[in-house]
Design an enzyme around this catalytic site. Structure first.
Site, PDB file in Angstrom:
ATOM      1  CE  LYS A   1      -7.841   4.571   3.963  1.00 10.88           C
ATOM      2  NZ  LYS A   1      -8.049   3.124   3.982  1.00 10.88           N
TER       3      LYS A   1
ATOM      4  NE  ARG B   1       7.958  -4.170   6.297  1.00 12.30           N
ATOM      5  CZ  ARG B   1       7.803  -3.342   5.285  1.00 12.30           C
ATOM      6  NH1 ARG B   1       8.220  -3.678   4.079  1.00 12.30           N
ATOM      7  NH2 ARG B   1       7.197  -2.170   5.451  1.00 12.30           N
TER       8      ARG B   1
ATOM      9  CB  SER C   1     -15.307   6.320  -3.348  1.00 14.17           C
ATOM     10  OG  SER C   1     -14.478   5.422  -2.675  1.00 14.17           O
TER      11      SER C   1
HETATM   12  N1  LIG Z   1     -10.626  -3.423   0.221  1.00 17.78           N
HETATM   13  C1  LIG Z   1     -10.666  -2.300   0.900  1.00 17.78           C
HETATM   14  O1  LIG Z   1     -11.684  -1.611   0.973  1.00 17.78           O
HETATM   15  C2  LIG Z   1      -9.432  -1.826   1.651  1.00 17.78           C
HETATM   16  C3  LIG Z   1      -9.546  -0.842   2.648  1.00 17.78           C
HETATM   17  C4  LIG Z   1      -8.385  -0.460   3.334  1.00 17.78           C
HETATM   18  C5  LIG Z   1      -7.169  -1.036   3.021  1.00 17.78           C
HETATM   19  N2  LIG Z   1      -7.119  -1.977   2.034  1.00 17.78           N
HETATM   20  C6  LIG Z   1      -5.839  -2.603   1.676  1.00 17.78           C
HETATM   21  O2  LIG Z   1      -5.236  -3.141   2.847  1.00 17.78           O
HETATM   22  C7  LIG Z   1      -3.818  -3.057   2.750  1.00 17.78           C
HETATM   23  C8  LIG Z   1      -3.259  -2.378   3.998  1.00 17.78           C
HETATM   24  O3  LIG Z   1      -3.731  -1.046   4.064  1.00 17.78           O
HETATM   25  P1  LIG Z   1      -3.368  -0.104   5.307  1.00 17.78           P
HETATM   26  O4  LIG Z   1      -4.172   1.117   5.142  1.00 17.78           O
HETATM   27  O5  LIG Z   1      -3.432  -0.865   6.584  1.00 17.78           O
HETATM   28  O6  LIG Z   1      -1.821   0.226   4.987  1.00 17.78           O
HETATM   29  P2  LIG Z   1      -0.701   0.722   6.008  1.00 17.78           P
HETATM   30  O7  LIG Z   1      -1.300   1.423   7.173  1.00 17.78           O
HETATM   31  O8  LIG Z   1       0.312   1.405   5.173  1.00 17.78           O
HETATM   32  O9  LIG Z   1      -0.056  -0.647   6.570  1.00 17.78           O
HETATM   33  C9  LIG Z   1       0.631  -1.505   5.718  1.00 17.78           C
HETATM   34  C10 LIG Z   1       1.067  -2.768   6.469  1.00 17.78           C
HETATM   35  O10 LIG Z   1       1.657  -3.635   5.492  1.00 17.78           O
HETATM   36  C11 LIG Z   1       2.975  -3.978   5.892  1.00 17.78           C
HETATM   37  N3  LIG Z   1       3.835  -4.057   4.710  1.00 17.78           N
HETATM   38  C12 LIG Z   1       4.005  -3.099   3.759  1.00 17.78           C
HETATM   39  N4  LIG Z   1       4.866  -3.530   2.813  1.00 17.78           N
HETATM   40  C13 LIG Z   1       5.261  -4.770   3.196  1.00 17.78           C
HETATM   41  C14 LIG Z   1       6.158  -5.730   2.649  1.00 17.78           C
HETATM   42  N5  LIG Z   1       6.802  -5.500   1.494  1.00 17.78           N
HETATM   43  N6  LIG Z   1       6.308  -6.898   3.289  1.00 17.78           N
HETATM   44  C15 LIG Z   1       5.662  -7.142   4.453  1.00 17.78           C
HETATM   45  N7  LIG Z   1       4.803  -6.273   5.037  1.00 17.78           N
HETATM   46  C16 LIG Z   1       4.608  -5.101   4.407  1.00 17.78           C
HETATM   47  C17 LIG Z   1       3.435  -2.868   6.827  1.00 17.78           C
HETATM   48  O11 LIG Z   1       4.408  -3.419   7.663  1.00 17.78           O
HETATM   49  P3  LIG Z   1       5.384  -2.499   8.568  1.00 17.78           P
HETATM   50  O12 LIG Z   1       4.590  -2.192   9.790  1.00 17.78           O
HETATM   51  O13 LIG Z   1       6.549  -3.380   8.813  1.00 17.78           O
HETATM   52  O14 LIG Z   1       5.705  -1.287   7.737  1.00 17.78           O
HETATM   53  C18 LIG Z   1       2.122  -2.511   7.545  1.00 17.78           C
HETATM   54  O15 LIG Z   1       1.887  -3.400   8.612  1.00 17.78           O
HETATM   55  C19 LIG Z   1      -3.534  -2.307   1.439  1.00 17.78           C
HETATM   56  O16 LIG Z   1      -3.257  -3.242   0.434  1.00 17.78           O
HETATM   57  C20 LIG Z   1      -4.830  -1.588   1.138  1.00 17.78           C
HETATM   58  O17 LIG Z   1      -5.018  -1.382  -0.238  1.00 17.78           O
HETATM   59  C21 LIG Z   1      -8.218  -2.388   1.360  1.00 17.78           C
END
Ligand SMILES: NC(=O)c1ccc[n+]([C@@H]2O[C@H](COP(=O)([O-])OP(=O)(O)OC[C@H]3O[C@@H](n4cnc5c(N)ncnc54)[C@H](OP(=O)(O)O)[C@@H]3O)[C@@H](O)[C@H]2O)c1
Length: 286
Positions: A71, A155, A22
């Site tokens: 977050k 999940r 960033s």
């Molecule tokens: N490119 C970008 O700018 C950007 C921006 C934001 C986020 N992201 C990426 O998007 C992804 C999600 O971010 P987030 O902020 O939404 O995270 P989060 O709020 O922690 O949510 C994670 C989600 O992934 C699921 N999950 C985690 N481990 C898992 C596993 N082993 N098997 C199946 N499901 C699993 C969780 O399921 P449960 O509900 O069952 O726990 C939850 O629904 C991350 O990889 C992050 O790096 C990228």
């Protein structure tokens, strides 16, 4: 960049933070536009978030991004959230409006921009979103305004149900949810036009969030993960002839929307993309 006593300070808080792209992205745009501001990374130890946020307010930091693992926790320390952010319950951008800290999320707009720039019109399409965390909720919030068909696979199925129940009454899209079981994947993935991975599977956890054998050449597969640039899901999808997109453009678009919240103007995207792509090519050489 010339820093003086008048220079406004912006930044990002997270833990760890030293790998954040960033500062590079925002400072490139600040410099290109000749704005008297600087953007820095703040390493905030877990347990110190409240002090850090109040400190930001006390010293007049004008705005900052929030990344892992804060977050969600930061919501309790802000004065106000916009409507989308109150639903998503995760903040990636804070704006100081005359001493009032307002929380926003730009992840959903960033992800939506990726889909629109890849596909064009999303109306009528069948979109499967894997995950029900902050990023998935933010994307589905925006997609629900479009007359399309959205299925959330998660999940923990109750989290997916929560999103659908919250948005259903005000949605232009047909919303449904399922678990990540093999049967549920088989029931929805073959019918999808677009598959979005909004889980960290492929980054912090090895493997694929869905069975790759269900992906075919008609699919568009968008993985929000940007490092590694090609997750196992994207690799399997590419080998099966699908169109693939990683999380790099989302990273840039969400940054651009944060920038607009702070400075009131949309930054030059070409400048932001250039610095990120240069940095990624340097990683590749290592
Ligand atoms: N490119 C970008 O700018 C950007 C921006 C934001 C986020 N992201 C990426 O998007 C992804 C999600 O971010 P987030 O902020 O939404 O995270 P989060 O709020 O922690 O949510 C994670 C989600 O992934 C699921 N999950 C985690 N481990 C898992 C596993 N082993 N098997 C199946 N499901 C699993 C969780 O399921 P449960 O509900 O069952 O726990 C939850 O629904 C991350 O990889 C992050 O790096 C990228």
């Amino acid at each position: 960049m010339k820093i003086s006593a008048r220079t406004s300070i912006y930044g990002v808080i997270g833990y760890p933070i030293e790998h954040s792209l960033s500062p590079m992205i925002h400072n490139a745009a600040i410099e290109a536009l000749g704005i008297d501001a600087v953007y820095v990374a703040f390493h905030v130890k877990p347990g110190m978030l409240k002090d850090a946020v109040y400190g930001m307010k006390a010293i007049g930091v004008k705005g900052f991004n929030v990344t892992m693992p804060f977050k969600t926790e930061i919501v309790s320390y802000l004065d106000q959230l916009d409507e989308e952010t109150a639903f998503v319950e995760a903040v990636n951008t804070v704006v100081d409006v005359d001493g009032c800290l307002v929380g926003y999320t730009t992840d959903g707009l960033g992800a939506l921009e990726v889909l629109k720039s890849t596909v064009g019109n999303l109306a009528g399409l069948n979109i499967v979103v894997i995950g029900a965390g902050g990023a998935a909720r933010a994307l589905v919030y925006h997609l629900s305004k479009i007359p399309c068909d959205i299925t959330i696979l998660n999940r923990s199925v109750e989290k997916a149900r929560f999103i659908v129940e919250k948005l259903r009454s005000n949605s232009n899209a047909k919303l449904s949810y399922r678990s990540l079981s093999e049967d549920d994947q088989k029931a929805v993935i073959p019918k999808a036009h677009i598959i979005v991975n909004a889980t960290p599977v492929g980054m912090t956890t090895p493997g694929c969030p869905i069975s790759p054998s269900l992906v075919n050449s008609s699919h568009i597969v968008f993985d929000m993960i940007y490092w590694p640039p090609e997750t196992q899901l994207l690799k399997e999808a590419r080998l099966r002839g699908a169109t693939i997109v990683n999380g790099l453009p989302m990273l840039v678009y969400q940054a651009a929307y944060s920038f607009k919240l702070w400075f009131g103007i949309f930054p030059p995207l070409d400048v932001m993309f250039r610095v990120v792509e240069e940095e990624f090519s340097r990683y590749g050489e290592r």
